[in-house]
Design an enzyme around this catalytic site. Structure first.
Site, PDB file in Angstrom:
ATOM      1  N   LYS A   1      -6.990 -82.384   9.021  1.00  0.00           N
ATOM      2  CA  LYS A   1      -6.916 -82.239   7.471  1.00  0.00           C
ATOM      3  C   LYS A   1      -7.724 -81.445   6.999  1.00  0.00           C
ATOM      4  CE  LYS A   1      -4.855 -85.943   8.696  1.00  0.00           C
ATOM      5  NZ  LYS A   1      -5.278 -86.454   9.059  1.00  0.00           N
TER       6      LYS A   1
ATOM      7  N   ARG B   1      -6.778 -73.533  31.368  1.00  0.00           N
ATOM      8  CA  ARG B   1      -7.337 -74.948  30.577  1.00  0.00           C
ATOM      9  C   ARG B   1      -8.086 -75.078  30.170  1.00  0.00           C
ATOM     10  NH1 ARG B   1      -6.687 -79.022  34.408  1.00  0.00           N
ATOM     11  NH2 ARG B   1      -4.249 -77.181  34.325  1.00  0.00           N
TER      12      ARG B   1
ATOM     13  N   ASP C   1     -13.556 -93.000  14.125  1.00  0.00           N
ATOM     14  CA  ASP C   1     -12.909 -91.842  13.391  1.00  0.00           C
ATOM     15  C   ASP C   1     -13.591 -91.308  12.108  1.00  0.00           C
ATOM     16  OD1 ASP C   1     -11.192 -90.693  12.144  1.00  0.00           O
ATOM     17  OD2 ASP C   1      -9.189 -91.655  13.061  1.00  0.00           O
TER      18      ASP C   1
ATOM     19  N   TYR D   1      -6.230 -96.423  11.057  1.00  0.00           N
ATOM     20  CA  TYR D   1      -5.187 -95.246  10.861  1.00  0.00           C
ATOM     21  C   TYR D   1      -4.243 -95.839  11.926  1.00  0.00           C
ATOM     22  CZ  TYR D   1      -2.709 -90.647  11.681  1.00  0.00           C
ATOM     23  OH  TYR D   1      -1.959 -90.283  11.824  1.00  0.00           O
TER      24      TYR D   1
HETATM   25  C1  LIG Z   1      -4.647 -87.731  10.152  1.00  0.00           C
HETATM   26  C2  LIG Z   1      -5.711 -88.855  10.389  1.00  0.00           C
HETATM   27  C3  LIG Z   1      -5.337 -88.762  12.013  1.00  0.00           C
HETATM   28  C4  LIG Z   1      -4.861 -87.393  13.145  1.00  0.00           C
HETATM   29  O1  LIG Z   1      -4.342 -86.886  12.966  1.00  0.00           O
HETATM   30  P1  LIG Z   1      -3.133 -85.721  13.488  1.00  0.00           P
HETATM   31  O2  LIG Z   1      -4.192 -84.333  13.762  1.00  0.00           O
HETATM   32  O3  LIG Z   1      -2.593 -85.933  12.276  1.00  0.00           O
HETATM   33  O4  LIG Z   1      -2.565 -86.796  15.089  1.00  0.00           O
HETATM   34  C5  LIG Z   1      -6.588 -90.028  12.483  1.00  0.00           C
HETATM   35  N1  LIG Z   1      -7.294 -91.154  11.673  1.00  0.00           N
HETATM   36  C6  LIG Z   1      -7.465 -90.601  10.518  1.00  0.00           C
HETATM   37  C7  LIG Z   1      -8.501 -91.235  10.088  1.00  0.00           C
HETATM   38  C8  LIG Z   1      -6.342 -89.563   9.966  1.00  0.00           C
HETATM   39  O5  LIG Z   1      -6.373 -89.408   9.051  1.00  0.00           O
END
Ligand SMILES: *Cc1c(COP(=O)(O)O)cnc(C)c1O
Length: 389
Positions: free
Chosen positions: A205, A55, A180, A108
């Site tokens: 992403k 972990r 974020d 988000y």
């Molecule tokens: C896609 C996204 C997330 C979440 O990511 P996941 O890996 O799909 O959980 C968080 N913040 C933003 C701005 C995003 O575009």
């Protein structure tokens, strides 16, 4: 700010690669020790790239963590099974019952839901603030405000925040800032360089880049790294070695992919900005995007993601448009090599302080297809949109 050499070399210590180019995929739960002394050393050094228990990660994870830490100029990087987990975990590592959170209004959607459905139940209150508020955030600070959470550009509507102005106020009041940074990604924007305490990304992403792994990362500065690391560990956050390997593999080619996404997206956005049905584009590099001046000042490039606002429209025209597209697939997420589209008739349901006075908004992710094909696809689908008004 950009540094291709760093992306190629980061996290490639011999301890991780054992002499080949990429790190070993080291799958593990149990780590075994031959002597008591060896085990004692592992206990002592477990937070610092020493095998201890699955972990806590293995050499595959350390390689990715080192690379992302370098990318974002932090003290350390925690890995999570999704971007959503990285966000919830970063917040839960620092908030407790009775605390107040300032959350940006264009966050988000699941981040908003987390505040309303989970944090609220834990006795943590949230105030949503206008992404264009800047230093005006000071008026919203309460005695118990613990965290200011930023997302810039924000989801779908793409407003860019005045990060230095917000950070200055936060520091004055001893408030933790988290951002974020899925859009800015450490390549075009590095929040920690601007004084933000924790930079969070959905590695799902552009880092992964191929739409085949879910992963989140959070990079903290020296002050907040020990708490983020230990609290994430205690709440059981970890990822598989295979996923860590794929994310690191994606990272190596991220700059060249981003350059292509950026170039194509600007061409498509330019074309859309001149279309008769389009009111304006919400692309950070365009003046029509709120906060464009902060993008110019703080970022050194854009990527494949942007939105555009229609002059008019209804559910019928939107749905006909979506069904008419061939190269743009309907789908959530973005950052892979393929083009994607989503649409909202209004943003009013997803905003509590800023509202939405415009027409429908369509978000595109421009993939690595030929830009001529993408524009032709949009052109015929917008004709269908018009026919269904
Ligand atoms: C896609 C996204 C997330 C979440 O990511 P996941 O890996 O799909 O959980 C968080 N913040 C933003 C701005 C995003 O575009």
């Amino acid at each position: 700010m950009k540094n291709n050499t760093k992306i190629v070399s980061a996290g490639r210590k011999k301890q991780y690669t054992q002499g080949v180019v990429n790190p070993v995929v080291q799958r593990a739960s149990t780590v075994v020790f031959d002597t008591v002394e060896e085990m004692q050393t592992a206990i002592k050094e477990r937070a610092d790239r020493t095998l201890f228990y699955g972990r806590r990660g293995t050499n595959t994870h350390y390689a990715l963590q080192d690379a992302i830490t370098e990318l974002e100029n932090g003290a350390g990087c925690a890995l999570y099974p999704s971007g959503a987990a990285a966000i919830s975990q970063s917040l839960l590592s620092f908030l407790k019952s009775g605390d107040h959170l300032l959350m940006v209004d264009n966050a988000y959607e699941p981040t908003r839901d987390l505040c309303d459905k989970i944090l609220a139940g834990l006795g943590i209150t949230t105030t949503y603030y206008d992404p264009t508020i800047g230093a005006g955030i000071e008026a919203l600070i309460q005695e118990n405000t613990k965290v200011i959470f930023l997302e810039s550009p924000g989801s779908i509507t793409m407003e860019i925040q005045d990060v230095p102005a917000l950070v200055e106020v936060a520091k004055k009041h001893n408030i933790i800032t988290m951002l974020d940074n899925t859009y800015g990604n450490g390549w075009h924007f590095r929040p920690l360089d601007f004084g933000v305490d924790i930079s969070i990304q959905a590695a799902t992403k552009y880092i992964v880049g191929h739409s085949d792994v879910m992963m989140g990362v959070a990079v903290a500065n020296e002050t907040h790294w020990p708490t983020l690391r230990e609290h994430s560990y205690l709440l059981g956050q970890c990822t598989s070695a295979d996923d860590a390997y794929l994310a690191l593999r994606g990272l190596r080619t991220m700059p060249v992919r981003l350059a292509q996404h950026e170039k194509a997206a600007i061409q498509v956005a330019q074309w859309l900005s001149e279309h008769e049905l389009v009111d304006h584009v919400r692309h950070p590099a365009f003046e029509t995007c709120p906060g464009h001046e902060f993008f110019n000042r703080d970022f050194d490039g854009s990527n494949g993601l942007f939105s555009f606002v229609m002059k008019e429209g209804n559910l019928k025209s939107i749905n006909a448009f979506l069904d008419a597209l061939h190269h743009f697939k309907m789908g959530f997420s973005w950052g892979g090599y393929e083009s994607l589209v989503t649409a909202n008739k209004t943003m009013a349901k997803l905003r509590s302080t800023t509202g939405w006075e415009h027409g429908p908004i369509i978000r595109l992710h421009i993939g690595l297809e030929d830009v001529e094909d993408l524009i032709a696809d949009l052109e015929q689908a917008l004709q269908v949109y018009k026919d269904n008004l």
